[in-house]
Design a protein around this motif. Structure first.
Motif, PDB file in Angstrom:
ATOM      1  N   MET A   9      60.332  58.229  41.088  1.00 54.77           N
ATOM      2  CA  MET A   9      60.668  57.010  41.827  1.00 54.77           C
ATOM      3  C   MET A   9      59.719  56.880  43.010  1.00 54.77           C
ATOM      4  N   ALA A  10      59.723  55.700  43.606  1.00 53.36           N
ATOM      5  CA  ALA A  10      58.983  55.538  44.863  1.00 53.36           C
ATOM      6  C   ALA A  10      59.606  56.463  45.911  1.00 53.36           C
ATOM      7  N   TYR A  11      58.821  56.840  46.921  1.00 50.85           N
ATOM      8  CA  TYR A  11      59.299  57.709  47.990  1.00 50.85           C
ATOM      9  C   TYR A  11      60.520  57.090  48.672  1.00 50.85           C
ATOM     10  N   PRO A  12      61.552  57.842  48.992  1.00 52.50           N
ATOM     11  CA  PRO A  12      61.658  59.298  48.970  1.00 52.50           C
ATOM     12  C   PRO A  12      62.121  59.886  47.635  1.00 52.50           C
ATOM     13  N   GLY A  13      61.998  59.144  46.541  1.00 57.85           N
ATOM     14  CA  GLY A  13      62.349  59.696  45.232  1.00 57.85           C
ATOM     15  C   GLY A  13      61.323  60.721  44.770  1.00 57.85           C
ATOM     16  N   PHE A  14      61.532  61.239  43.578  1.00 60.62           N
ATOM     17  CA  PHE A  14      60.648  62.288  43.058  1.00 60.62           C
ATOM     18  C   PHE A  14      59.275  61.700  42.754  1.00 60.62           C
ATOM     19  N   PRO A  15      58.190  62.275  43.302  1.00 60.34           N
ATOM     20  CA  PRO A  15      56.867  61.651  43.140  1.00 60.34           C
ATOM     21  C   PRO A  15      56.312  61.760  41.724  1.00 60.34           C
ATOM     22  N   THR A  16      55.801  60.670  41.234  1.00 64.74           N
ATOM     23  CA  THR A  16      55.187  60.668  39.900  1.00 64.74           C
ATOM     24  C   THR A  16      54.023  61.656  39.830  1.00 64.74           C
ATOM     25  N   ASP A  17      53.347  61.875  40.964  1.00 64.71           N
ATOM     26  CA  ASP A  17      52.205  62.794  40.962  1.00 64.71           C
ATOM     27  C   ASP A  17      52.627  64.246  40.730  1.00 64.71           C
TER      28      ASP A  17
END
Ligand code: UD1
Length: 417
Positions: free
Chosen positions: A293-301
């Protein structure tokens, strides 16, 4: 071509110095085009993406000068870049658009990544610039933007990091107040705002979903130390979890890594904030569910490195990639190492088990780093080929950093088949 040879690793133990964040440095280099005065980036990471963006800046008329632990960018006079090749090779090069347009009333940039708008779009950047008064036209793979911008309201359909940064930079120099709604909240956006504040910009709300920018007549130079790289730190935390290690990630900021740390803790890793950084220790023992997800979610990177942890951990883990539609290319390579991964559109289901060494190929930056990690916990030798140099785009001396904490990994320069 860069090739890495990786052998089964003992638990990684020791300290790793986390470098300056690539994704913070790139927009700051672009922001240097907003002023005639020199901007100095402190402790710049030695990465090919940074060198490539410096080439773009030079093609805009900027002068780039490196000194130990410093990168100076001075843009007394600027024009639209002519390095179309660099523009096409790196999506982040679109970040020069906002500064060029705000400072000169004109920007012509190649569409990044060799893709047309719609497939790998920059539509939100362009819609935003149009909302601030730019005339936008697309021709022969390039976008031309013209006009004197004025403050206004922009709503981003999705909280794009690059679009937020581009619009924020443009708005610093234009007449009136600009409001960016549904802005990206990533730490790198806040870091860019802090650098711009140091250059004399008037910005509030960066790091939240609404950013306000009051245009000023001119910005001045600044020395700026960007934030540490949360993706590098997260990748190293995954390496610790895979090998049952005990690592002090010097400089890492736990507050930028909450989503990853929650997930690794669910899996069994222990993480402690220390005055100098972050300590991670233990081994992942339980499966996990991850939704990017977008920050503060889990980063795609960090999805690819986390998938390697899931591959090596008993049980069924599930991934949902919500940011990029084609970001499971590492799954095919991991399968060559014996991983049991089923991919259905945006979902990947991983049955944890043993990995075995194989010859695999890095398909993109984060996938390349993930394959190095996979080699650490596989039986036998893993050879990671990186013919396009993806890994050094975003990880500075990754093999040296891992080797220093006990990983049996070597880079074989110029190896071919
Ligand atoms: C930045 C990071 C990258 C990270 C990504 C998401 C840099 C240099 N790169 O990339 O490492 O993976 O954020 O955290 O900081 N989109 C549109 N239209 C646009 C722009 C984006 O539809 O005009 C879509 C993208 O296709 C993607 C999503 O929005 O699906 C997020 O992209 P965005 O946040 O813009 O990523 P970048 O800034 O390119």
């Amino acid at each position: 071509m860069a090739t890495f040879e990786v052998n089964p690793s003992p638990p990684l133990v020791g300290e790793i110095e986390i470098g300056t964040a690539k994704n913070a440095v790139l927009p700051i280099i672009a922001a240097a085009l907003l002023t005639e005065e020199p901007v100095c980036v402190l402790r710049p990471p030695q990465l090919s993406d940074v060198r490539l963006l410096c080439k773009v800046v030079e093609s805009c008329g900027g002068r780039v000068h490196s000194a130990p632990d410093k990168l100076y960018i001075e843009a007394r006079q600027i024009l639209s870049p002519t390095v179309e090749d660099a523009m096409r090779r790196m999506r982040a090069s679109v970040l020069v658009m906002g500064p060029l347009l705000a400072r000169t009333g004109h920007a012509r940039v190649a569409l990044p990544g060799g893709c047309a708008i719609g497939q790998r779009p920059i539509d939100l950047h362009l819609k935003g610039m149009a909302a601030l008064g730019a005339q936008v036209s697309v021709q022969q793979g390039s976008v031309e933007l013209k006009g004197r911008l004025r403050g206004g309201a922009v709503y981003l359909d999705t909280p794009s990091v690059g679009a937020t940064e581009n619009l924020m930079m443009a708005a610093t120099l234009i007449r009136g107040e600009t409001r960016i709604e549904n802005a990206a909240k990533e730490p790198e956006v806040l870091d860019l705002a802090n650098c711009l504040l140091g250059m004399g910009a008037r910005i509030s709300g960066a790091g939240s979903g609404t950013i306000l920018i009051e245009g000023v007549d001119a910005l001045h130079g600044a020395d700026y130390q960007p934030i540490p790289d949360r993706v590098e730190a997260g990748t190293m935390a995954c390496a610790a979890a895979l090998t049952g290690g005990n690592l002090l990630l010097r400089g890492a900021r736990a507050e930028h890594l909450r989503a990853l740390l929650f997930k690794l803790q669910e899996m069994g890793l222990r993480a402690t904030e220390t005055p100098g950084g972050l300590r991670v220790r233990g081994r992942a023992r339980r499966p996990v569910e991850v939704r990017t997800m977008a920050y503060p979610g889990f980063p795609t990177d960090l999805q690819a490195p986390m998938m390697v942890v899931a591959c090596a951990t008993p049980g069924t883990s599930v991934f949902l990639e919500t940011i990029f539609e084609n970001r499971y290319m590492h799954a095919a390579e991991l399968r060559r190492m014996g991983a049991n991964i089923r991919v259905e559109n945006r979902v990947a289901v991983v049955e944890g088990g043993a990995l075995s060494g194989a010859r695999v190929q890095s398909t993109d930056l984060r996938a390349g780093a993930a394959l190095l990690l996979a080699g650490l916990c596989a039986q036998g030798v893993t050879t990671v080929e990186d013919p396009q140099g993806h890994i050094e785009r975003g990880y500075e001396a990754i093999e040296e950093k891992l080797r220093a904490v006990g990983a049996p990994i070597a880079r074989i320069e110029g190896a071919s088949e």
